[in-house]
Structures are given as structure tokens and as C-alpha cells.
Design an enzyme around this catalytic site. Sequence first.
Site, mmCIF file in Angstrom:
data_model
loop_
_atom_site.group_PDB
_atom_site.id
_atom_site.type_symbol
_atom_site.label_atom_id
_atom_site.label_comp_id
_atom_site.label_asym_id
_atom_site.label_seq_id
_atom_site.Cartn_x
_atom_site.Cartn_y
_atom_site.Cartn_z
ATOM 1 N N LYS A 114 -48.706 14.185 -74.097
ATOM 2 C CA LYS A 114 -47.302 14.585 -73.734
ATOM 3 C C LYS A 114 -47.513 15.679 -72.837
ATOM 4 O O LYS A 114 -48.256 16.792 -73.143
ATOM 5 C CB LYS A 114 -46.461 14.968 -74.693
ATOM 6 C CG LYS A 114 -46.015 13.533 -75.500
ATOM 7 C CD LYS A 114 -45.109 12.652 -74.790
ATOM 8 C CE LYS A 114 -44.409 11.538 -75.520
ATOM 9 N NZ LYS A 114 -43.648 10.715 -74.855
ATOM 10 N N ASP A 144 -48.083 11.381 -70.303
ATOM 11 C CA ASP A 144 -46.751 11.038 -70.125
ATOM 12 C C ASP A 144 -45.659 12.227 -69.917
ATOM 13 O O ASP A 144 -45.736 13.067 -70.585
ATOM 14 C CB ASP A 144 -46.253 10.416 -71.606
ATOM 15 C CG ASP A 144 -44.801 9.822 -71.725
ATOM 16 O OD1 ASP A 144 -44.310 9.872 -70.303
ATOM 17 O OD2 ASP A 144 -44.468 9.376 -72.616
ATOM 18 N N GLU A 171 -47.599 8.280 -67.026
ATOM 19 C CA GLU A 171 -46.649 7.683 -67.599
ATOM 20 C C GLU A 171 -45.331 8.362 -67.080
ATOM 21 O O GLU A 171 -44.943 9.439 -67.139
ATOM 22 C CB GLU A 171 -46.625 7.339 -68.937
ATOM 23 C CG GLU A 171 -45.455 6.775 -69.535
ATOM 24 C CD GLU A 171 -45.626 6.358 -71.098
ATOM 25 O OE1 GLU A 171 -44.777 6.174 -71.564
ATOM 26 O OE2 GLU A 171 -46.755 6.211 -71.544
ATOM 27 N N ASP A 194 -42.155 3.303 -67.900
ATOM 28 C CA ASP A 194 -41.648 3.441 -69.296
ATOM 29 C C ASP A 194 -40.240 3.257 -69.126
ATOM 30 O O ASP A 194 -39.313 2.109 -69.247
ATOM 31 C CB ASP A 194 -42.019 4.124 -70.003
ATOM 32 C CG ASP A 194 -41.580 4.251 -71.579
ATOM 33 O OD1 ASP A 194 -40.678 3.419 -71.977
ATOM 34 O OD2 ASP A 194 -41.549 5.328 -72.230
ATOM 35 N N LYS A 218 -41.720 -1.343 -75.188
ATOM 36 C CA LYS A 218 -41.528 -0.843 -76.789
ATOM 37 C C LYS A 218 -40.366 -1.950 -77.108
ATOM 38 O O LYS A 218 -39.296 -2.351 -76.245
ATOM 39 C CB LYS A 218 -40.862 0.658 -76.646
ATOM 40 C CG LYS A 218 -41.764 1.625 -76.150
ATOM 41 C CD LYS A 218 -40.975 2.818 -76.160
ATOM 42 C CE LYS A 218 -42.239 4.000 -75.537
ATOM 43 N NZ LYS A 218 -41.651 5.359 -75.369
#
Length: 327
Positions: A114, A144, A171, A194, A218
Amino acid sequence: MYGRENSLLPTADEILQRAHVVTLPMAVRFRGITTREALLIDGPAGWGEFAPFLEYGQEESAAWLRAGIEAAFEGLPAAEGEVEVNGTVPAVPADEVEAVLARYPEGINTFKVKVAEKGQSLADDTARLARVHTLRPDARLRVDANRAWTVDEACEAIAALDGVAELEYVEQPCASAEELAEVRRRVASPIAADESIRKASDPYRVAELGAADVAVCKVAPLGGVRPLVRISRELGLDVTVASALDTAVGMDAGLVAAQLTGSRAAGLATQNLFAEDVAAPREIVGGRLRISRTVPDPERLHGLRAGGERENWWFQRVRDCLPYIRG
């Protein structure tokens, strides 16, 4: 039997009489939270999960409820075998990376790191990534940014991060599909989408603009395994199935989706970020998780039960979201 037609959806009472609200403590602070609340449904077809993050509105949360209904009342599509998974490194200081990595066994060859956490700097991000690379030099690395950067900021940051270690992909560096497309034209690192898929009114815009190389999908935000599989096929992109910080119950659906879509190393090892869960953690063997259906441990379910005020809040959330599915 409950089918996928709206007229055959269970009622709120049918869901709530099977519902258990739990509060799970996190071992590692993630998305700014230290506990994870979820409503679990002991349905006729298995256990399902309804756990949109607390700040999500009713319409967005309704997709999460639809995914829980699919698992609990319809049953998940058939799938078996094992799924390769990645480890996740939250936006911790570099000197805490080793402790996070220690929660993941040898055999995991991909890590998502992250970056762009509010209040942190690009120097923090590069230091965190460098520490992961030092400790796991052979691992594939993803980062991400959760939509945090402008186009120019993204290009600068990606150049700096790619100078630390070669990136499998970046991402969601920016908010919109149009911005992703511009970044993709300007950088060498592959781009993954995403939020531009799961939060967009038109999830196919990413593919139309050539804005991404990879779709991160997801289950809960897309309304279930079946919608995820359909959308991922129609996008025509490589897929990574990921967790929405799912409990052990929600992970069942993610593993099925990963198998059915031929996912890259899936972001489904997030159970390792919990201090406690409703079932014992799945064992990661050789960097892979086996597909199975979870039955929560009754003692864990009781011990992690949320208080009455939080239970009532989640019950009302089900009642508020259900009309959006019927509509």
C-alpha cells in the site's frame, strides 16, 4: 429455493433470523481501522457475508448484500482446487515491514504494498517498498495507491517506485478511468484498475479507454461471484481477484471467483491481517489456499459477537439496502 430473480430474494426477516454480527480485531491497522465489523448469514446454501465498510452508502452497500445472499441462499458456483495468493503490506513504517511479512509463510511470491496513505510522503512509500524488496528479493511486487494521485503525481511516484524494484503493476494510481488512461500512456509500468471498475457507474469504461492492463475484481462490491465472473470476462483484461478485507466466510467466495477467472496471484491472504476471525485461518501451503466452505466456530462466533447497539445498526442496514436489490 432462492434464485437470482428479484422476486425470489429472501425477505429482511429471513436474512436477519439467520444473522450474526461480529467485531474482529485487526492485528495490523488497515484502511485506517483497527476492528472489522461484519454481518454473517447462516443460510440454507452455506454461510454468506455482508460487510461493506461503515462509510459506504445504502446503494453501494446493496451490492455487498447481494453477494452475501448469493453465498447464503443460492450457493456459490462449483469450483475446487487451490488458488495462488499474494501477501498484503499495509502503509506501515519501513521498520514495521518485517513484522508484517512474518505473518506470511514462505512460498508467497507476490506482495501488494500500500502506498499514498494520507499524511505520508513518497519517501515513506519508497522506503516501505525497498524494505519489502530487501526482505523478499525474489517476490513480484505490486503497489496500490487507492486513487490518491493526480496524473502528474502518479507519473512521478511510479518512476520513483519502479526505481526501487520492478513493479508487476500499479493499482488505481488516479481516480478516474480517463486519468488512468493518461498515466498508462506516460509510464512503462502496467496499470491495474480497481475502484474504476467496482465503484464506477460504467465498469467497462476502463476497457473502452485502454486505461488498464489488469482488472482487480472483488466479489462483494460487484454483487457476487457470478456478476464478477461475467464482468471480468466482458472486460477482456487480465484479472486479479482480491479481498475486500473479508472474514473467513467472505473468503470462500473470493477463492471460487479466483479459480473461475484464472486470477493472477489473488489478494486473498488478508485473513493474516486479523488478530481473531470466526474460523481458524486457512493454511497457506506453497503460496496457495485451498477452496473450501467455511463454517464458523461457535465459540469464536460467540466470543466475537458485537454488542446490541452495533447489531441493531447492522440489522437496519440490511433493511435499508434490500430495496435497492429488489429495485
